[in-house]
Scaffold this active site. Structure first.
Site, mmCIF file in Angstrom:
data_model
loop_
_atom_site.group_PDB
_atom_site.id
_atom_site.type_symbol
_atom_site.label_atom_id
_atom_site.label_comp_id
_atom_site.label_asym_id
_atom_site.label_seq_id
_atom_site.Cartn_x
_atom_site.Cartn_y
_atom_site.Cartn_z
ATOM 1 N N LEU A 23 75.743 94.342 49.956
ATOM 2 C CA LEU A 23 76.031 94.629 51.364
ATOM 3 C C LEU A 23 77.332 93.970 51.817
ATOM 4 O O LEU A 23 77.840 94.249 52.902
ATOM 5 C CB LEU A 23 74.898 94.089 52.252
ATOM 6 C CG LEU A 23 73.538 94.754 52.127
ATOM 7 C CD1 LEU A 23 72.532 94.064 53.039
ATOM 8 C CD2 LEU A 23 73.621 96.239 52.490
ATOM 9 N N SER A 24 77.884 93.081 50.961
ATOM 10 C CA SER A 24 79.062 92.306 51.378
ATOM 11 C C SER A 24 80.277 93.166 51.753
ATOM 12 O O SER A 24 80.920 92.879 52.773
ATOM 13 C CB SER A 24 79.474 91.317 50.290
ATOM 14 O OG SER A 24 78.487 90.375 50.104
ATOM 15 N N LYS A 73 79.639 83.032 38.468
ATOM 16 C CA LYS A 73 79.884 81.881 39.346
ATOM 17 C C LYS A 73 80.213 80.585 38.611
ATOM 18 O O LYS A 73 80.990 79.776 39.110
ATOM 19 C CB LYS A 73 78.662 81.623 40.241
ATOM 20 C CG LYS A 73 78.481 82.651 41.338
ATOM 21 C CD LYS A 73 77.283 82.255 42.182
ATOM 22 C CE LYS A 73 77.098 83.183 43.351
ATOM 23 N NZ LYS A 73 76.050 82.744 44.275
ATOM 24 N N ASP A 109 77.709 79.056 49.820
ATOM 25 C CA ASP A 109 76.261 79.278 49.993
ATOM 26 C C ASP A 109 75.600 78.109 50.718
ATOM 27 O O ASP A 109 74.838 78.303 51.668
ATOM 28 C CB ASP A 109 75.574 79.487 48.634
ATOM 29 C CG ASP A 109 75.761 80.900 48.112
ATOM 30 O OD1 ASP A 109 75.967 81.820 48.929
ATOM 31 O OD2 ASP A 109 75.700 81.087 46.887
ATOM 32 N N GLY A 133 63.276 74.740 44.443
ATOM 33 C CA GLY A 133 64.220 75.585 43.727
ATOM 34 C C GLY A 133 65.220 74.743 42.974
ATOM 35 O O GLY A 133 65.428 73.561 43.301
ATOM 36 N N ALA A 134 65.824 75.357 41.962
ATOM 37 C CA ALA A 134 66.784 74.617 41.133
ATOM 38 C C ALA A 134 67.853 75.551 40.581
ATOM 39 O O ALA A 134 68.595 75.183 39.677
ATOM 40 C CB ALA A 134 66.044 73.924 39.989
ATOM 41 N N GLY A 257 66.447 84.039 55.505
ATOM 42 C CA GLY A 257 67.737 83.876 54.835
ATOM 43 C C GLY A 257 68.893 84.646 55.450
ATOM 44 O O GLY A 257 70.033 84.566 54.960
HETATM 45 P P1 NAD Z 1 68.244 81.732 40.481
HETATM 46 O O1 NAD Z 1 67.758 82.768 39.541
HETATM 47 O O2 NAD Z 1 69.472 80.977 40.184
HETATM 48 O O3 NAD Z 1 67.049 80.649 40.676
HETATM 49 C C1 NAD Z 1 65.721 81.074 40.838
HETATM 50 C C2 NAD Z 1 64.832 79.883 41.215
HETATM 51 O O4 NAD Z 1 63.511 80.377 41.463
HETATM 52 C C3 NAD Z 1 64.695 78.821 40.126
HETATM 53 O O5 NAD Z 1 64.599 77.570 40.743
HETATM 54 C C4 NAD Z 1 63.373 79.179 39.469
HETATM 55 O O6 NAD Z 1 62.763 78.067 38.842
HETATM 56 C C5 NAD Z 1 62.578 79.628 40.677
HETATM 57 N N1 NAD Z 1 61.460 80.516 40.341
HETATM 58 C C6 NAD Z 1 61.537 81.790 39.886
HETATM 59 N N2 NAD Z 1 60.301 82.274 39.687
HETATM 60 C C7 NAD Z 1 59.430 81.294 40.018
HETATM 61 C C8 NAD Z 1 58.017 81.196 40.039
HETATM 62 N N3 NAD Z 1 57.242 82.226 39.671
HETATM 63 N N4 NAD Z 1 57.474 80.046 40.457
HETATM 64 C C9 NAD Z 1 58.243 78.999 40.852
HETATM 65 N N5 NAD Z 1 59.591 79.042 40.867
HETATM 66 C C10 NAD Z 1 60.165 80.174 40.453
HETATM 67 O O7 NAD Z 1 68.334 82.439 41.884
HETATM 68 P P2 NAD Z 1 69.202 81.992 43.164
HETATM 69 O O8 NAD Z 1 70.489 82.697 43.140
HETATM 70 O O9 NAD Z 1 69.164 80.535 43.271
HETATM 71 O O10 NAD Z 1 68.352 82.652 44.353
HETATM 72 C C11 NAD Z 1 67.131 82.076 44.782
HETATM 73 C C12 NAD Z 1 66.660 82.785 46.039
HETATM 74 O O11 NAD Z 1 67.612 82.566 47.085
HETATM 75 C C13 NAD Z 1 66.539 84.288 45.883
HETATM 76 O O12 NAD Z 1 65.409 84.696 46.596
HETATM 77 C C14 NAD Z 1 67.792 84.824 46.534
HETATM 78 O O13 NAD Z 1 67.607 86.107 47.090
HETATM 79 C C15 NAD Z 1 68.020 83.806 47.631
HETATM 80 N N6 NAD Z 1 69.431 83.687 48.030
HETATM 81 C C16 NAD Z 1 69.730 83.916 49.339
HETATM 82 C C17 NAD Z 1 71.032 83.796 49.776
HETATM 83 C C18 NAD Z 1 71.346 84.049 51.235
HETATM 84 O O14 NAD Z 1 72.532 84.171 51.568
HETATM 85 N N7 NAD Z 1 70.354 84.108 52.095
HETATM 86 C C19 NAD Z 1 72.044 83.431 48.877
HETATM 87 C C20 NAD Z 1 71.712 83.187 47.539
HETATM 88 C C21 NAD Z 1 70.385 83.327 47.132
#
Ligand code: NAD
Length: 287
Positions: A23-24, A73, A109, A133-134, A257
């Site tokens: 969407l960016s 990234k 971010d 999260g990580a 978000g």
């Molecule tokens: P990523 O793939 O780098 O990380 C995924 C994370 O989710 C990891 O910490 C992983 O351990 C955890 N995870 C996945 N499945 C899991 C489960 N079943 N149980 C427990 N933990 C689980 O992804 P990301 O880029 O860090 O994105 C993470 C979330 O943030 C996504 O939902 C993404 O849509 C959202 N996000 C939003 C924005 C925004 O602008 N609002 C920007 C970036 C990411």
């Protein structure tokens, strides 16, 4: 809008793969039109094996900047001239600014997330945050929160590939900032309950709550969420995740978000154009 484009316009890119769904481009071009600045934003499908050439092309063609998304990234950092302290600590860049041939890598971010809290009237500076999260989003949020002055971070994640990476980032946070960051196994629910009881904000930065894990939440026991806790989710589709539903039922203030997404875009536009983009306008336009 295209009728206005003349030889003075500058190009801003987005280098990622896959990217056609993003969407960016729409959001950014709506804002450039509204601000009446001579920029256009286009998405380029760039795979990791083409990334170095893409950055060279950016230099050769004099692009004003570029956004960077998955899977580029981390890798892109090695092709840039300068990195912000946040990018050094996160190890990932989502925004490049080309200033007279010098390419600087930023990460907006975490900036977007922290700004979304502030705009919602949530003050977490000098206080404790629990972050689940990580991955990319969690790393950026942890580092920016620490740089902005959050006093304590309790970070929880399942023991997967991301876990050791966030342990490294927490180490850097503890060395380079005044924030105390600790990483815990998400399976330790007693520790999670304890962390939440002393936190001002909970942030879910995992994919749990969106497709294919829509309808799921990493917090299932509502009693873990006291009503004074602000509960935020990085997910914006759906707008209300299961976690936010549970939090609402406990009387917590909640944030999805959307704010993070819009304010990270605002930070990018500020870097590239020096202008403050009208976020409410794009919210209205994009629905
Ligand atoms: P990523 O793939 O780098 O990380 C995924 C994370 O989710 C990891 O910490 C992983 O351990 C955890 N995870 C996945 N499945 C899991 C489960 N079943 N149980 C427990 N933990 C689980 O992804 P990301 O880029 O860090 O994105 C993470 C979330 O943030 C996504 O939902 C993404 O849509 C959202 N996000 C939003 C924005 C925004 O602008 N609002 C920007 C970036 C990411």
């Amino acid at each position: 809008m295209r009728e206005n484009i003349d030889g003075h316009f500058l190009l801003i890119g987005l280098m990622a793969y896959p990217i056609r769904h993003s969407l960016s481009p729409k959001m950014q071009n709506i804002l450039y039109s509204k601000l009446d600045v001579p920029y256009v934003y286009l998405a380029f499908e760039v795979t990791q094996d083409k990334l170095e050439d893409a950055v060279k092309g950016m230099r050769a063609l004099g692009l004003r900047g570029s956004a960077v998304s998955m899977p580029n990234k981390q890798l892109v950092c090695q092709f840039l001239d300068k990195l912000t302290p946040a990018v050094e600590m996160i190890g990932a860049c989502n925004t490049i600014s080309n200033d007279d041939g010098v390419l600087t890598g930023y990460n907006t971010d975490g900036m977007g997330y922290m700004r979304s809290l502030k705009e919602a009237g949530v003050d977490v500076i000098g206080k404790k945050m629990t972050l689940i999260g990580a991955g990319g989003a969690a790393s950026a949020i942890a580092v920016q929160a620490a740089l902005d002055g959050v006093k304590e971070l309790a970070i929880f994640n399942q023991k997967d590939d991301c876990y050791d990476k966030i342990v490294e980032i927490a180490k850097r946070i503890n060395e380079k900032t005044k924030c105390k960051a600790t990483v815990y196994d998400l399976a330790d629910q007693d520790q999670l309950r304890k962390a939440l009881s002393g936190s001002t904000v909970l942030c879910n930065a995992t994919g749990v709550g969106m497709k294919p894990l829509e309808g799921q939440s990493l917090i299932t026991d509502p009693s873990m969420l006291r009503k004074e806790l602000v509960v935020s989710d990085c997910i914006y589709s759906p707008r209300k995740t299961k976690l936010l539903e549970i939090a609402e039922s406990q009387g917590c203030k909640t944030l999805n978000g959307i704010g993070m997404m819009l304010w990270q875009g605002h930070a990018q536009i500020k870097i590239w154009t020096g202008q403050d983009a009208p976020i409410d306008y794009v919210k209205e336009k994009m629905g």
